[in-house]
Scaffold this motif. Sequence first.
Motif, PDB file in Angstrom:
ATOM      1  N   UNK A 141      44.771  38.226  30.367  1.00 41.34           N
ATOM      2  CA  UNK A 141      43.646  39.097  29.998  1.00 41.34           C
ATOM      3  C   UNK A 141      42.926  39.619  31.235  1.00 41.34           C
ATOM      4  N   UNK A 142      42.728  38.750  32.234  1.00 42.35           N
ATOM      5  CA  UNK A 142      42.026  39.158  33.444  1.00 42.35           C
ATOM      6  C   UNK A 142      42.857  40.152  34.261  1.00 42.35           C
ATOM      7  N   UNK A 143      44.166  39.942  34.289  1.00 47.40           N
ATOM      8  CA  UNK A 143      45.045  40.898  34.979  1.00 47.40           C
ATOM      9  C   UNK A 143      44.954  42.271  34.314  1.00 47.40           C
ATOM     10  N   UNK A 144      44.950  42.273  32.982  1.00 47.32           N
ATOM     11  CA  UNK A 144      44.839  43.544  32.254  1.00 47.32           C
ATOM     12  C   UNK A 144      43.476  44.189  32.474  1.00 47.32           C
ATOM     13  N   UNK A 145      42.422  43.352  32.574  1.00 42.93           N
ATOM     14  CA  UNK A 145      41.074  43.887  32.798  1.00 42.93           C
ATOM     15  C   UNK A 145      40.953  44.503  34.189  1.00 42.93           C
ATOM     16  N   UNK A 146      41.602  43.870  35.176  1.00 51.14           N
ATOM     17  CA  UNK A 146      41.589  44.438  36.534  1.00 51.14           C
ATOM     18  C   UNK A 146      42.367  45.750  36.552  1.00 51.14           C
ATOM     19  N   UNK A 147      43.433  45.828  35.732  1.00 47.11           N
ATOM     20  CA  UNK A 147      44.227  47.042  35.573  1.00 47.11           C
ATOM     21  C   UNK A 147      45.412  47.023  36.542  1.00 47.11           C
ATOM     22  N   UNK A 148      46.606  47.072  36.001  1.00 45.87           N
ATOM     23  CA  UNK A 148      47.824  46.939  36.793  1.00 45.87           C
ATOM     24  C   UNK A 148      47.970  48.052  37.825  1.00 45.87           C
ATOM     25  N   UNK A 149      47.492  49.268  37.492  1.00 48.73           N
ATOM     26  CA  UNK A 149      47.586  50.371  38.461  1.00 48.73           C
ATOM     27  C   UNK A 149      46.740  50.095  39.694  1.00 48.73           C
ATOM     28  N   UNK A 150      45.617  49.378  39.518  1.00 44.31           N
ATOM     29  CA  UNK A 150      44.775  48.994  40.655  1.00 44.31           C
ATOM     30  C   UNK A 150      45.476  47.916  41.484  1.00 44.31           C
ATOM     31  N   UNK A 151      46.151  46.997  40.809  1.00 41.28           N
ATOM     32  CA  UNK A 151      46.869  45.931  41.506  1.00 41.28           C
ATOM     33  C   UNK A 151      48.020  46.498  42.333  1.00 41.28           C
ATOM     34  N   UNK A 152      48.629  47.566  41.853  1.00 43.44           N
ATOM     35  CA  UNK A 152      49.738  48.196  42.587  1.00 43.44           C
ATOM     36  C   UNK A 152      49.300  48.681  43.970  1.00 43.44           C
ATOM     37  N   UNK A 153      48.016  48.942  44.149  1.00 43.79           N
ATOM     38  CA  UNK A 153      47.514  49.494  45.408  1.00 43.79           C
ATOM     39  C   UNK A 153      47.239  48.432  46.472  1.00 43.79           C
ATOM     40  N   UNK A 154      47.306  47.142  46.106  1.00 43.68           N
ATOM     41  CA  UNK A 154      46.961  46.097  47.071  1.00 43.68           C
ATOM     42  C   UNK A 154      48.076  45.917  48.089  1.00 43.68           C
TER      43      UNK A 154
END
Length: 357
Positions: free
Chosen positions: A60-73
């Motif tokens: 749930x927290x991963x989805x809340x952060x948003x996967x597209x945002x995680x792709x940018x790390x």
Amino acid sequence: MKTLAIESSCDDTSLAIVQFDNNVFNIKKCLLHSQIENHRQYGGVVPELASRLHEEKIVDLIQEIWIDEIKKVDFISYTCCPGLPWSLLVGKTATNTLSLFLEKEKVGIHHIYGHIFSIFAERNINDINFPLLVLTVSGGHNDMYIVTKNKDKNIENFQKKLIKNYSFSEENLLGQVGQFFVYKVWFTLDDAAWEAFDKVSKMLGWPYPWWKWISDKANLYNWNNENIFPRIWLKKDEFNFSFSGLKAQVNYKIQDLKKEYWEKLPEDIINKIAYEFQQATIETLGKKLLKASKFFDIKNIALVGWVSANSKLKQYINENKDKFDIENFYTPIKNLYSTDNAAMIWVVGILKKYFSS
């Protein structure tokens, strides 16, 4: 440089997206899910339940952060130790999955180092002065560390005495985070302050979680401090910690008072016990930190970990620091960063990656 950080060492699930720009550790988003209500009925953290709840919530927290945002790390930091084994495994598994799927590098972080460097969060790295004496007060530990930018032979010689006197191995006493050397110099011999807070609260009849309740009750007491509980100093010029004796003294006092009040303590007596216990703990922690700074001739000190959010402890150190010629006293900028949070894990990840040279 931007990274995702994951913390799951005990009963808090936390994820953070954070960025290091212009020497400042900026937190873009920090999410934290507490399991307190789930563990309350059991009177403490149940490890198996904690790991299952991590497993349910982390997606749930991963989805809340948003996967597209995680792709940018640029990479992913996660807590690898110490902690509840199965809870740590949930965070590690999530990290491995994201790392494989997104082709991102991963960095394992020591939980205690996260607390030590939590004072960097939302600060400019150049605003922190070294050498730095750090007191960690959280969970099952309250220890002291010296953080330097260069190896220090005097501290290393001091540590050799610890190895001889306390049978420590060298790897338990010296660590390195990027360009910083972390020397463990004093430590908990038995019960840590956090454990004592919890156990005294339980003695006074309060349900889990206990630690904050003591502070709340202590704040309701308006009379003078009578010093009815001992301050445990141990040996002269030695600043290790022991709170088992204080905990026992509180227990004896409570049992005597229950006989006097026919088992049910009045509210003002409960407030008084909470206040006197907190004062004894605060004075022991604060004075040992300040005296240790004089012992090592260090002018910069820091207080980190859950108990660093205690306003009375911070007040005690602030009121007494000038007597010990302290130039800088650091605590986490927000109480959130005193908890088990992903932002502190990210800070150490940045230091290990960006300042490794």
